[in-house]
Design a protein around this motif. Structure first.
Motif, mmCIF file in Angstrom:
data_model
loop_
_atom_site.group_PDB
_atom_site.id
_atom_site.type_symbol
_atom_site.label_atom_id
_atom_site.label_comp_id
_atom_site.label_asym_id
_atom_site.label_seq_id
_atom_site.Cartn_x
_atom_site.Cartn_y
_atom_site.Cartn_z
ATOM 1 N N SER A 45 0.816 -1.215 0.000
ATOM 2 C CA SER A 45 0.000 0.000 0.000
ATOM 3 C C SER A 45 0.851 1.268 0.000
ATOM 4 N N VAL A 46 1.912 1.247 -0.794
ATOM 5 C CA VAL A 46 2.743 2.430 -0.982
ATOM 6 C C VAL A 46 1.988 3.403 -1.884
ATOM 7 N N LYS A 47 1.916 4.653 -1.442
ATOM 8 C CA LYS A 47 1.196 5.693 -2.177
ATOM 9 C C LYS A 47 1.995 6.983 -2.129
ATOM 10 N N ALA A 48 1.582 7.943 -2.937
ATOM 11 C CA ALA A 48 2.233 9.253 -2.921
ATOM 12 C C ALA A 48 2.157 9.878 -1.531
ATOM 13 N N ALA A 49 1.067 9.637 -0.835
ATOM 14 C CA ALA A 49 0.868 10.233 0.485
ATOM 15 C C ALA A 49 1.777 9.644 1.564
ATOM 16 N N ASN A 50 2.311 8.430 1.358
ATOM 17 C CA ASN A 50 3.142 7.839 2.413
ATOM 18 C C ASN A 50 4.564 7.501 1.978
ATOM 19 N N ILE A 51 4.902 7.727 0.722
ATOM 20 C CA ILE A 51 6.238 7.351 0.240
ATOM 21 C C ILE A 51 7.347 8.062 1.013
ATOM 22 N N ALA A 52 7.151 9.332 1.332
ATOM 23 C CA ALA A 52 8.198 10.087 2.040
ATOM 24 C C ALA A 52 8.520 9.469 3.386
ATOM 25 N N SER A 53 7.497 9.030 4.105
ATOM 26 C CA SER A 53 7.740 8.478 5.435
ATOM 27 C C SER A 53 8.536 7.169 5.363
ATOM 28 N N PHE A 54 8.316 6.377 4.337
ATOM 29 C CA PHE A 54 9.088 5.143 4.189
ATOM 30 C C PHE A 54 10.518 5.436 3.741
ATOM 31 N N VAL A 84 -2.554 3.773 -11.300
ATOM 32 C CA VAL A 84 -3.188 5.087 -11.315
ATOM 33 C C VAL A 84 -2.110 6.090 -11.731
ATOM 34 N N VAL A 85 -2.226 6.601 -12.934
ATOM 35 C CA VAL A 85 -1.155 7.387 -13.536
ATOM 36 C C VAL A 85 -0.697 8.538 -12.648
ATOM 37 N N ASP A 86 -1.603 9.362 -12.169
ATOM 38 C CA ASP A 86 -1.200 10.515 -11.358
ATOM 39 C C ASP A 86 -0.541 10.091 -10.051
ATOM 40 N N GLU A 87 -1.058 9.036 -9.442
ATOM 41 C CA GLU A 87 -0.496 8.534 -8.184
ATOM 42 C C GLU A 87 0.923 8.007 -8.405
ATOM 43 N N PHE A 88 1.094 7.192 -9.425
ATOM 44 C CA PHE A 88 2.405 6.621 -9.709
ATOM 45 C C PHE A 88 3.402 7.709 -10.097
ATOM 46 N N ALA A 89 2.947 8.669 -10.881
ATOM 47 C CA ALA A 89 3.825 9.782 -11.274
ATOM 48 C C ALA A 89 4.306 10.547 -10.042
ATOM 49 N N ALA A 90 3.427 10.753 -9.076
ATOM 50 C CA ALA A 90 3.814 11.459 -7.855
ATOM 51 C C ALA A 90 4.848 10.658 -7.064
ATOM 52 N N ILE A 91 4.699 9.347 -7.031
ATOM 53 C CA ILE A 91 5.680 8.494 -6.346
ATOM 54 C C ILE A 91 7.028 8.578 -7.056
ATOM 55 N N ILE A 92 7.006 8.496 -8.364
ATOM 56 C CA ILE A 92 8.249 8.570 -9.137
ATOM 57 C C ILE A 92 8.925 9.922 -8.961
ATOM 58 N N ARG A 93 8.143 10.976 -9.006
ATOM 59 C CA ARG A 93 8.728 12.312 -8.814
ATOM 60 C C ARG A 93 9.380 12.416 -7.441
ATOM 61 N N PHE A 94 8.758 11.871 -6.433
ATOM 62 C CA PHE A 94 9.361 11.916 -5.104
ATOM 63 C C PHE A 94 10.686 11.178 -5.101
ATOM 64 N N GLU A 95 10.701 9.961 -5.636
ATOM 65 C CA GLU A 95 11.916 9.159 -5.607
ATOM 66 C C GLU A 95 13.033 9.815 -6.400
ATOM 67 N N LYS A 96 12.705 10.405 -7.530
ATOM 68 C CA LYS A 96 13.748 11.093 -8.302
ATOM 69 C C LYS A 96 14.277 12.292 -7.523
ATOM 70 N N HIS A 97 13.402 12.985 -6.838
ATOM 71 C CA HIS A 97 13.789 14.177 -6.088
ATOM 72 C C HIS A 97 14.802 13.862 -5.002
#
Length: 125
Positions: free
Chosen positions: A83-92, A109-122
């Motif tokens: 249940s990894v999501k854009a809303a919790n990726i930072a905490s993990f 979910v395109v927008d959700e996955f894109a947000a996760i990818i953007r976080f990880e790249k950042h």
């Protein structure tokens, strides 16, 4: 869920890793990525807490260090999934032994996955 509530999570996961860790050489192990995904989290929409994920990932890294040495343990990528999501990726990703994420349903979910990818790249994950 029963194993988690009984405090057996780490024991179960280490037994699973132990079944293969001693059979791999250091050369084999250099190609391995370990993913921890709690069975109770699959498809449930529930995620472990970041501390729960860290505890299990640290224990996994400890077994790798014991079997193959500290260098192999440091190089091994250990991912958290469940249940990894854009809303919790930072905490993990703040946890020292969580090296990345295994993304399931959110990847559909395109927008959700894109947000996760953007976080990880950042953060350079």
């Amino acid at each position: 869920m029963e194993q988690r509530e009984a405090g057996q999570t780490t024991e179960v996961v280490l037994k699973q890793l132990g079944a293969i860790a001693s059979k791999l050489t250091k050369a084999d192990w250099s190609k391995v990525v370990v993913a921890y995904e709690p069975v109770w989290a699959i498809g449930s929409g529930q995620a472990a807490t970041p501390q729960q994920a860290q505890d299990v990932c640290a224990a996994l890294r400890g077994v790798i260090a014991k079997v193959l040495g500290d260098e192999a343990a440091a190089r091994t990528r250990i991912l958290y999934g469940g249940s990894v999501k854009a809303a919790n990726i930072a905490s993990f990703m703040r946890e020292p032994d969580v090296d990345g994420a295994l993304v399931g349903g959110a990847s559909l979910v395109v927008d959700e996955f894109a947000a996760i990818i953007r976080f990880e790249k950042h953060v350079g994950v």
